[in-house]
Design a protein around this motif. Structure first.
Motif, PDB file in Angstrom:
ATOM      1  N   LEU A 274      14.568  10.100  -9.644  1.00 35.01           N
ATOM      2  CA  LEU A 274      13.969   9.360 -10.757  1.00 35.01           C
ATOM      3  C   LEU A 274      12.463   9.283 -10.571  1.00 35.01           C
ATOM      4  CD1 LEU A 274      14.166   7.447 -13.279  1.00 35.01           C
ATOM      5  CD2 LEU A 274      14.469   5.570 -11.647  1.00 35.01           C
ATOM      6  N   LEU A 275      11.734   9.589 -11.634  1.00 35.88           N
ATOM      7  CA  LEU A 275      10.284   9.426 -11.650  1.00 35.88           C
ATOM      8  C   LEU A 275       9.889   8.670 -12.906  1.00 35.88           C
ATOM      9  CD1 LEU A 275       7.471  10.108 -10.454  1.00 35.88           C
ATOM     10  CD2 LEU A 275       7.488  12.167 -11.887  1.00 35.88           C
ATOM     11  N   VAL A 276       9.195   7.555 -12.735  1.00 39.35           N
ATOM     12  CA  VAL A 276       8.650   6.800 -13.872  1.00 39.35           C
ATOM     13  C   VAL A 276       7.210   7.250 -14.081  1.00 39.35           C
ATOM     14  CG1 VAL A 276       8.042   4.530 -14.771  1.00 39.35           C
ATOM     15  CG2 VAL A 276      10.166   4.835 -13.476  1.00 39.35           C
ATOM     16  N   VAL A 277       6.928   7.781 -15.259  1.00 40.36           N
ATOM     17  CA  VAL A 277       5.594   8.260 -15.593  1.00 40.36           C
ATOM     18  C   VAL A 277       4.954   7.258 -16.556  1.00 40.36           C
ATOM     19  CG1 VAL A 277       4.276  10.107 -16.700  1.00 40.36           C
ATOM     20  CG2 VAL A 277       6.241  10.665 -15.244  1.00 40.36           C
ATOM     21  N   LEU A 278       3.896   6.621 -16.106  1.00 38.73           N
ATOM     22  CA  LEU A 278       3.185   5.628 -16.913  1.00 38.73           C
ATOM     23  C   LEU A 278       2.120   6.352 -17.735  1.00 38.73           C
ATOM     24  CD1 LEU A 278       2.817   2.850 -14.195  1.00 38.73           C
ATOM     25  CD2 LEU A 278       4.548   3.012 -15.995  1.00 38.73           C
ATOM     26  N   THR A 279       2.426   6.573 -19.003  1.00 43.93           N
ATOM     27  CA  THR A 279       1.579   7.387 -19.871  1.00 43.93           C
ATOM     28  C   THR A 279       0.384   6.596 -20.415  1.00 43.93           C
ATOM     29  OG1 THR A 279       2.894   6.809 -21.824  1.00 43.93           O
ATOM     30  CG2 THR A 279       3.577   8.755 -20.567  1.00 43.93           C
ATOM     31  N   LYS A 280      -0.526   7.338 -21.028  1.00 44.03           N
ATOM     32  CA  LYS A 280      -1.714   6.762 -21.681  1.00 44.03           C
ATOM     33  C   LYS A 280      -2.573   5.972 -20.699  1.00 44.03           C
ATOM     34  CE  LYS A 280       1.098   6.552 -25.863  1.00 44.03           C
ATOM     35  NZ  LYS A 280       1.564   5.785 -27.040  1.00 44.03           N
TER      36      LYS A 280
ATOM     37  N   VAL B 162       6.941   5.812 -19.851  1.00 43.64           N
ATOM     38  CA  VAL B 162       6.704   4.432 -20.274  1.00 43.64           C
ATOM     39  C   VAL B 162       5.227   4.276 -20.610  1.00 43.64           C
ATOM     40  CG1 VAL B 162       6.736   2.013 -19.522  1.00 43.64           C
ATOM     41  CG2 VAL B 162       8.559   3.581 -18.792  1.00 43.64           C
ATOM     42  N   ASP B 163       4.934   3.651 -21.727  1.00 46.44           N
ATOM     43  CA  ASP B 163       3.541   3.359 -22.088  1.00 46.44           C
ATOM     44  C   ASP B 163       2.971   2.398 -21.045  1.00 46.44           C
ATOM     45  OD1 ASP B 163       1.142   2.306 -23.232  1.00 46.44           O
ATOM     46  OD2 ASP B 163       1.894   2.736 -25.250  1.00 46.44           O
ATOM     47  N   SER B 164       1.963   2.837 -20.317  1.00 47.03           N
ATOM     48  CA  SER B 164       1.421   2.042 -19.216  1.00 47.03           C
ATOM     49  C   SER B 164       0.855   0.709 -19.673  1.00 47.03           C
ATOM     50  CB  SER B 164       0.329   2.840 -18.490  1.00 47.03           C
ATOM     51  OG  SER B 164      -0.753   3.140 -19.372  1.00 47.03           O
ATOM     52  N   ARG B 165       0.487   0.603 -20.942  1.00 47.01           N
ATOM     53  CA  ARG B 165      -0.099  -0.646 -21.441  1.00 47.01           C
ATOM     54  C   ARG B 165       0.955  -1.722 -21.664  1.00 47.01           C
ATOM     55  NH1 ARG B 165      -2.763   1.983 -26.626  1.00 47.01           N
ATOM     56  NH2 ARG B 165      -0.625   2.802 -26.613  1.00 47.01           N
TER      57      ARG B 165
ATOM     58  N   ILE C 165      12.945   7.832  -5.698  1.00 44.33           N
ATOM     59  CA  ILE C 165      12.258   7.415  -6.915  1.00 44.33           C
ATOM     60  C   ILE C 165      10.752   7.480  -6.705  1.00 44.33           C
ATOM     61  CG2 ILE C 165      14.127   5.895  -7.668  1.00 44.33           C
ATOM     62  CD1 ILE C 165      12.502   3.545  -6.617  1.00 44.33           C
ATOM     63  N   GLY C 166      10.030   7.570  -7.795  1.00 43.82           N
ATOM     64  CA  GLY C 166       8.578   7.587  -7.734  1.00 43.82           C
ATOM     65  C   GLY C 166       7.990   7.003  -8.997  1.00 43.82           C
ATOM     66  N   ILE C 167       6.722   6.627  -8.927  1.00 41.85           N
ATOM     67  CA  ILE C 167       5.980   6.096 -10.065  1.00 41.85           C
ATOM     68  C   ILE C 167       4.610   6.746 -10.059  1.00 41.85           C
ATOM     69  CG2 ILE C 167       5.130   4.027 -11.238  1.00 41.85           C
ATOM     70  CD1 ILE C 167       7.020   2.395  -9.419  1.00 41.85           C
ATOM     71  N   THR C 168       4.154   7.205 -11.220  1.00 46.72           N
ATOM     72  CA  THR C 168       2.842   7.827 -11.277  1.00 46.72           C
ATOM     73  C   THR C 168       2.157   7.514 -12.595  1.00 46.72           C
ATOM     74  OG1 THR C 168       1.653   9.918 -10.952  1.00 46.72           O
ATOM     75  CG2 THR C 168       3.658  10.002 -12.277  1.00 46.72           C
ATOM     76  N   LEU C 169       0.847   7.440 -12.558  1.00 47.07           N
ATOM     77  CA  LEU C 169       0.039   7.280 -13.765  1.00 47.07           C
ATOM     78  C   LEU C 169      -0.215   8.652 -14.374  1.00 47.07           C
ATOM     79  CD1 LEU C 169      -2.532   4.713 -12.364  1.00 47.07           C
ATOM     80  CD2 LEU C 169      -0.862   4.232 -14.165  1.00 47.07           C
ATOM     81  N   PHE C 170      -0.274   8.700 -15.700  1.00 44.73           N
ATOM     82  CA  PHE C 170      -0.424   9.986 -16.386  1.00 44.73           C
ATOM     83  C   PHE C 170      -1.248   9.802 -17.649  1.00 44.73           C
ATOM     84  CE2 PHE C 170       0.925  13.162 -19.490  1.00 44.73           C
ATOM     85  CZ  PHE C 170       0.844  14.346 -18.757  1.00 44.73           C
ATOM     86  N   SER C 171      -2.140  10.757 -17.897  1.00 46.28           N
ATOM     87  CA  SER C 171      -2.892  10.786 -19.141  1.00 46.28           C
ATOM     88  C   SER C 171      -2.923  12.202 -19.671  1.00 46.28           C
ATOM     89  CB  SER C 171      -4.328  10.285 -18.927  1.00 46.28           C
ATOM     90  OG  SER C 171      -5.133  10.581 -20.067  1.00 46.28           O
ATOM     91  N   ALA C 172      -2.331  12.413 -20.839  1.00 43.26           N
ATOM     92  CA  ALA C 172      -2.372  13.733 -21.462  1.00 43.26           C
ATOM     93  C   ALA C 172      -3.800  14.082 -21.877  1.00 43.26           C
ATOM     94  CB  ALA C 172      -1.443  13.772 -22.666  1.00 43.26           C
ATOM     95  N   LEU C 173      -4.562  13.071 -22.250  1.00 41.49           N
ATOM     96  CA  LEU C 173      -5.933  13.296 -22.712  1.00 41.49           C
ATOM     97  C   LEU C 173      -6.831  13.764 -21.580  1.00 41.49           C
ATOM     98  CD1 LEU C 173      -8.012  13.067 -25.016  1.00 41.49           C
ATOM     99  CD2 LEU C 173      -8.405  10.697 -24.302  1.00 41.49           C
ATOM    100  N   LYS C 174      -6.776  13.080 -20.431  1.00 45.83           N
ATOM    101  CA  LYS C 174      -7.660  13.396 -19.312  1.00 45.83           C
ATOM    102  C   LYS C 174      -6.980  14.223 -18.224  1.00 45.83           C
ATOM    103  CE  LYS C 174     -10.762   9.461 -19.906  1.00 45.83           C
ATOM    104  NZ  LYS C 174     -11.452   8.318 -19.244  1.00 45.83           N
TER     105      LYS C 174
END
Length: 238
Positions: free
Chosen positions: A167-173, A139-142, A203-212
């Motif tokens: 289930l893991l929700v990955v908050l991208t960007k 999911v786009d974190s913004r 279930i889990g939720i995590t922030l993710f950045s491909a750039l950093k």
């Protein structure tokens, strides 16, 4: 060195565990592609599906996770990739898990008929795919979870709630957010998930950045643990 010291091994550090999990993810290689559910091979290995809206950065996340620039096809036109692509992981000749890259959904330029067809395919996949053991919802974190994300959660919620699927929700960007915005994104995702799954669900939720590379080792370690439930928590094979 005493006998006690010689016979015991220190627990791997978080960094060691993450590096081993990333090395495992790097073994991902193309297995097959299918445009319909009945074209997918029957698989006895744990299967982890990656799903998300067309602009959520799903292909970029998969490529970053596997440290392969073009493993997952990232079309310049979101919504154009309309196949389920399977990748196997682990030693060649003895794979131990499969990643399933499902088509991105929700792109406005895709014809309605194609949207409905893929909605049906994804619903069937999430509801009946026997080898499915985990779902990574990107999911786009913004922007947070949208209606189509909620719809997808409704498809898979019964299996998550019963413990069949993790289930893991990955908050991208996440690099686009400041600390306050990141905390708000986590709270918003948690509130949205609470509508579909019980507190007991895995279930889990995590922030993710491909750039950093934010959250990269955590993501790899989580998926490794999903694929190797017999291994001690957080441990990766040598």
């Amino acid at each position: 060195m005493s006998d006690t010291q010689a016979s015991s091994s220190p627990a791997p550090s978080a960094s060691q565990t993450g590096k081993k999990a990333l090395a495992w993810a790097h073994t991902a290689r193309f297995l097959t592609t299918a445009s319909r559910l009945d074209q997918l091979p029957a698989i006895e290995l744990p299967e982890i599906a990656f799903v998300g809206r067309s602009n959520a950065g799903k292909s970029t996340a998969i490529n970053t996770l596997t440290q392969q620039r073009q493993l997952a096809f990232a079309s310049k036109t979101p919504g154009r990739t309309q196949h389920i692509n399977l990748f196997e992981l682990g030693p060649k000749g003895a794979p131990d898990a499969v990643f399933a890259d499902l088509p991105g959904y929700g792109y406005a330029a895709v014809e309605r008929a194609a949207k409905l067809r893929w909605q049906e395919v994804m619903a069937q996949y999430l509801e009946v795919r026997r080898s499915l053991s985990g779902v990574v919802l990107l999911v786009d974190s913004r922007h947070g979870l949208k209606e189509l994300d909620h719809q997808l959660l409704r498809f898979v919620a019964p299996r998550v709630g019963s413990g069949q699927v993790r289930l893991l929700v990955v908050l991208t960007k996440a690099d686009k957010l400041n600390r306050k915005e990141a905390n708000e994104a986590l709270r918003g995702a948690g509130a949205a998930l609470g509508e579909f799954v019980t507190d007991e669900a895995d279930i889990g939720i995590t922030l993710f950045s491909a750039l950093k590379k934010t959250g990269l080792e955590d993501l790899a370690t989580t998926l490794y643990d999903w694929a190797h439930p017999e291994a001690p928590p957080g441990a990766a094979e040598d």
